[in-house]
Design a protein around this motif. Structure first.
Motif, PDB file in Angstrom:
ATOM      1  N   MET A   1     -13.281   6.174  19.157  1.00  0.00           N
ATOM      2  CA  MET A   1     -13.032   7.608  19.094  1.00  0.00           C
ATOM      3  C   MET A   1     -12.936   8.059  17.637  1.00  0.00           C
ATOM      4  O   MET A   1     -12.251   7.450  16.825  1.00  0.00           O
ATOM      5  N   ILE A   2     -13.655   9.106  17.310  1.00  0.00           N
ATOM      6  CA  ILE A   2     -13.647   9.655  15.959  1.00  0.00           C
ATOM      7  C   ILE A   2     -12.443  10.582  15.825  1.00  0.00           C
ATOM      8  O   ILE A   2     -12.296  11.542  16.580  1.00  0.00           O
ATOM      9  N   THR A   3     -11.600  10.269  14.838  1.00  0.00           N
ATOM     10  CA  THR A   3     -10.384  11.064  14.647  1.00  0.00           C
ATOM     11  C   THR A   3     -10.601  12.155  13.607  1.00  0.00           C
ATOM     12  O   THR A   3     -11.520  12.081  12.786  1.00  0.00           O
ATOM     13  N   GLU A   4      -9.709  13.121  13.618  1.00  0.00           N
ATOM     14  CA  GLU A   4      -9.750  14.196  12.619  1.00  0.00           C
ATOM     15  C   GLU A   4      -9.525  13.620  11.219  1.00  0.00           C
ATOM     16  O   GLU A   4     -10.156  14.047  10.258  1.00  0.00           O
ATOM     17  N   ASP A   5      -8.629  12.623  11.123  1.00  0.00           N
ATOM     18  CA  ASP A   5      -8.375  11.993   9.821  1.00  0.00           C
ATOM     19  C   ASP A   5      -9.634  11.339   9.266  1.00  0.00           C
ATOM     20  O   ASP A   5      -9.952  11.485   8.083  1.00  0.00           O
ATOM     21  N   LEU A   6     -10.377  10.636  10.122  1.00  0.00           N
ATOM     22  CA  LEU A   6     -11.611   9.986   9.677  1.00  0.00           C
ATOM     23  C   LEU A   6     -12.620  11.025   9.191  1.00  0.00           C
ATOM     24  O   LEU A   6     -13.259  10.851   8.152  1.00  0.00           O
ATOM     25  N   LYS A   8     -11.982  13.930   7.900  1.00  0.00           N
ATOM     26  CA  LYS A   8     -11.503  14.432   6.605  1.00  0.00           C
ATOM     27  C   LYS A   8     -11.796  13.415   5.497  1.00  0.00           C
ATOM     28  O   LYS A   8     -12.217  13.789   4.393  1.00  0.00           O
ATOM     29  N   GLN A   9     -11.569  12.143   5.780  1.00  0.00           N
ATOM     30  CA  GLN A   9     -11.809  11.103   4.783  1.00  0.00           C
ATOM     31  C   GLN A   9     -13.287  11.005   4.416  1.00  0.00           C
ATOM     32  O   GLN A   9     -13.639  10.851   3.243  1.00  0.00           O
ATOM     33  N   PRO A 108      -6.533  13.680   4.714  1.00  0.00           N
ATOM     34  CA  PRO A 108      -5.361  13.853   5.579  1.00  0.00           C
ATOM     35  C   PRO A 108      -4.113  14.002   4.701  1.00  0.00           C
ATOM     36  O   PRO A 108      -4.051  13.444   3.593  1.00  0.00           O
TER      37      PRO A 108
END
Length: 196
Positions: A1-6, A8-9, A108
């Motif tokens: 799962m692709i996270t919001e943090d990833l 942003k990074q 993040p």
């Protein structure tokens, strides 16, 4: 799962690619090509690793490496200010702080805060890590100018006294590197590549 943090990074990683286009005044060793900020940051990281034994104080080497890798990222927005610029002060921390907040703010929140703190610590120059990071940051252009027959010293008519005063910050992080630097400067004057 692709996270919001990833996401942003990854966005931050794309953004900092721009550092490769920020040209410095100094040129690569024995070269006519100007160095860019990415090359400069990489070189400083290697210098920190190789020369860490000459730090006058106990240091966290990983923190020093972080400092030298991120210290010029703000120049993506602020541009590179030449140390010997006679019109614009090299001490433009307020402008650069806004740049740091924008660029590191892409990350993040936790990472953004850490990067801004590390960048600020370098700028303040008071911790053992910052003192050593500034030592290698100030040594590299001296080595480049000495290898380039005076380089920016000659090009911008910078004299020994000016270089000595601007570069004595090296002493705060490493007496041995400062002694080495003074030898280079004195030899450069003798060779006629740095004006008295």
């Amino acid at each position: 799962m692709i996270t919001e943090d990833l996401l942003k990074q990854i966005e931050f990683i794309k953004e900092i690619d721009k550092i490769k286009y920020i040209q410095r005044k100094t040129k690569l060793f024995n070269s006519d090509r100007k160095e860019n900020d990415a090359e400069h940051s990489w070189h400083l990281a290697m210098m920190a690793v190789v020369l860490s034994e000459y730090s006058d104080n106990k240091i966290d080497l990983l923190k020093v490496i972080k400092m030298v890798l991120i210290h010029d990222i703000v120049e993506i927005d602020a541009g590179d200010t030449f140390l010997y610029d006679k019109e614009k002060s090299h001490d433009n921390t307020e402008e650069e702080k806004k740049c740091a907040e924008r660029i590191f703010g892409i990350l993040p929140e936790k990472q953004a805060t850490e990067f801004i703190e590390v960048w600020s610590e370098f700028e303040n120059g008071t911790s053992n890590e910052a003192k050593f990071a500034k030592s290698v940051d100030n040594l590299e252009p001296i080595l480049q100018n000495a290898s380039n027959n005076g380089g920016t010293w000659k090009e911008f008519e910078v004299n020994y006294k000016t270089v000595f005063e601007k570069k004595k910050v090296i002493k705060k992080g490493s007496e041995k590197l400062w002694d080495f630097t003074k030898n280079i400067l004195n030899d450069s004057v003798k060779k006629g590549i740095l004006a008295e």
